[in-house]
Write an enzyme that holds these catalytic residues in place. Structure first.
Site, PDB file in Angstrom:
ATOM      1  N   LYS A 208       0.886  -1.174   0.000  1.00 39.80           N
ATOM      2  CA  LYS A 208       0.000   0.000   0.000  1.00 39.80           C
ATOM      3  C   LYS A 208       0.920   1.218   0.000  1.00 39.80           C
ATOM      4  CE  LYS A 208      -4.095   1.920   0.219  1.00 39.80           C
ATOM      5  NZ  LYS A 208      -5.103   1.834  -0.869  1.00 39.80           N
TER       6      LYS A 208
ATOM      7  N   ASP B  94      -2.460 -12.371   5.408  1.00 38.15           N
ATOM      8  CA  ASP B  94      -3.519 -13.014   6.185  1.00 38.15           C
ATOM      9  C   ASP B  94      -4.855 -12.834   5.469  1.00 38.15           C
ATOM     10  OD1 ASP B  94      -4.785 -14.238   8.449  1.00 38.15           O
ATOM     11  OD2 ASP B  94      -5.457 -12.238   9.040  1.00 38.15           O
TER      12      ASP B  94
ATOM     13  N   ASP C 113      -7.015 -15.854   2.872  1.00 42.68           N
ATOM     14  CA  ASP C 113      -8.388 -16.344   3.076  1.00 42.68           C
ATOM     15  C   ASP C 113      -9.210 -16.123   1.813  1.00 42.68           C
ATOM     16  OD1 ASP C 113      -7.889 -17.009   5.765  1.00 42.68           O
ATOM     17  OD2 ASP C 113      -9.853 -16.266   6.404  1.00 42.68           O
TER      18      ASP C 113
END
Ligand code: IPM
Ligand code: MG
Length: 366
Positions: free
Chosen positions: A193, A250, A254
């Site tokens: 980012k 993380d 998912d």
């Protein structure tokens, strides 16, 4: 002489003990077939350890892990521990294990299994052929940064964490990403980012420098994390290796897991510079179905395959476990999370029996 390896087994919480039992049975069979011996040392971890000792990661568990050739973890956590102070929660035990073993590199492969294409919530034409690897930094970033805490002043409460990386922490995970990209299709996408965060700008600068100095042959791209989240569901086939910091990995892993139909299928490996690796499914402890013989043991079985391949260099045994999973799925057997029309639904133990039969070459019967 038969080689023998020491495995620390951490069954943990929720569905953990059920999927561990199935996986152990398969590991026993596959090691017998391939002429090596596995010696297990089962240790408490997570909620199970809190109940037994008051701590989520007892020193004796960490010691046992350090003394073994590889560590196999099922899952930890349960809502009943959410009210405990942070240092006593199961998740803190897992972070302590990762840090304690120096496991800075987390590999999360996402490969579509053809028999499961219909189980995904995404369209066949989007996910067909997906084969990507998330390389997640695991012992730094906002998970471990300081200062952190919660303070009250002048009637307001403020809580904070610090997202920080040292240059050398970025370099060592980027090196893992570049090396793996070289072994695969030669493409690496680094996620950050950098348009907002200083820590991400350093991440990008270091990845670029390493690319220029040591990996000019790898095709490197950079992507902002919000765009990466979108691209994963828009066109996941564009990705080969995704390199991420701890928190971004993380979240994205998912999301990537759902490309494969169920989070119940995905294994992971966590590796350090030396010492034993930790192998675990990426799913959690699923307390809602614990003890009901409903869990899907396949992500843990596939984690055991990664343990055999990466942790013990037993490639043939690893491939045999993976082939058993493919055969059972191709024969139409499914756990509840993957169930589709025309398939046969099995519980955790019965799925284990089918996997064992497939491993031993017994033709599948419904
Ligand atoms: C994971 C999990 C863990 C994490 C939790 C259980 C601490 O979500 O392995 O992805 O956030 O790393
Ligand atoms: Mg997670």
């Amino acid at each position: 002489m038969t080689s023998s390896f020491r495995i620390t087994l951490l069954p943990g919480d929720g569905i953990g003990p059920e999927i561990t039992a199935v996986t152990r049975q398969l590991l026993d069979a596959v090691s017998r077939q391939h002429g090596f011996e596995l010696l297990y040392d089962e240790q408490p971890m997570g909620g199970a350890a809190i109940d037994a000792t008051g701590e989520p990661l007892p020193a004796s568990t960490l010691e046992a892990c350090r003394a073994s050739d590889a560590v196999l973890l099922a899952a930890i956590g349960s809502p009943q521990y959410d009210c405990l102070p942070r240092e006593q929660r199961p998740e803190t035990g897992l972070l302590g294990l990762r840090a304690g073993l120096g496991l800075f590199a987390n590999l999360r492969p996402v490969k579509i299994i053809p028999a499961l294409i219909e189980a995904s919530t995404l369209k066949r034409e989007v996910i067909e052929g997906v084969d990507l690897l998330v390389v997640r930094e695991l012992t730094g970033g906002v998970y471990f940064g300081t200062p952190k805490g919660r303070v009250e002043s002048e009637g307001r409460v403020r809580a904070f964490n610090t997202m920080a990386y040292f240059d050398d922490e970025i370099d060592r995970i980027a090196k893992v990403g570049f090396d793996l990209a070289q072994q695969r299709s030669g493409r690496l996408c680094s996620v950050d980012k950098a348009n907002v965060l200083d820590v991400s700008q350093l991440w990008r600068d270091r990845v670029e420098a390493l690319h220029a100095s040591s990996y000019p042959g790898v095709e490197l791209s950079h992507m902002y994390v919000d765009n990466a989240a979108m691209q994963l569901v828009r066109n996941p086939r564009q990705f080969d290796v995704l390199l991420t910091s701890n928190l971004f990995g993380d979240i994205l892993s998912d999301e990537a897991a759902m490309l494969s139909g169920s989070i119940g299928m995905l294994p992971s490996a966590s590796l350090g510079a030396s010492g034993p690796g930790l192998f675990e499914p990426i799913h959690g402890s699923a307390p809602d179905i614990a003890g009901q013989d409903k869990a899907n043991p396949m992500a843990m079985v596939l984690s055991a395959a990664m343990l055999l391949r990466i942790g013990l260099q037993q490639e043939a045994a690893a491939a045999a476990l993976e082939a058993a999973v493919d055969r059972v799925l191709a024969a139409g057997f499914r756990t509840g999370d993957l169930m589709a029309e025309g398939c046969t639904q099995l519980g955790c133990r019965a799925m284990g029996d089918q996997l064992l039969a497939a491993l031993e070459g017994v033709p599948a019967t419904a």
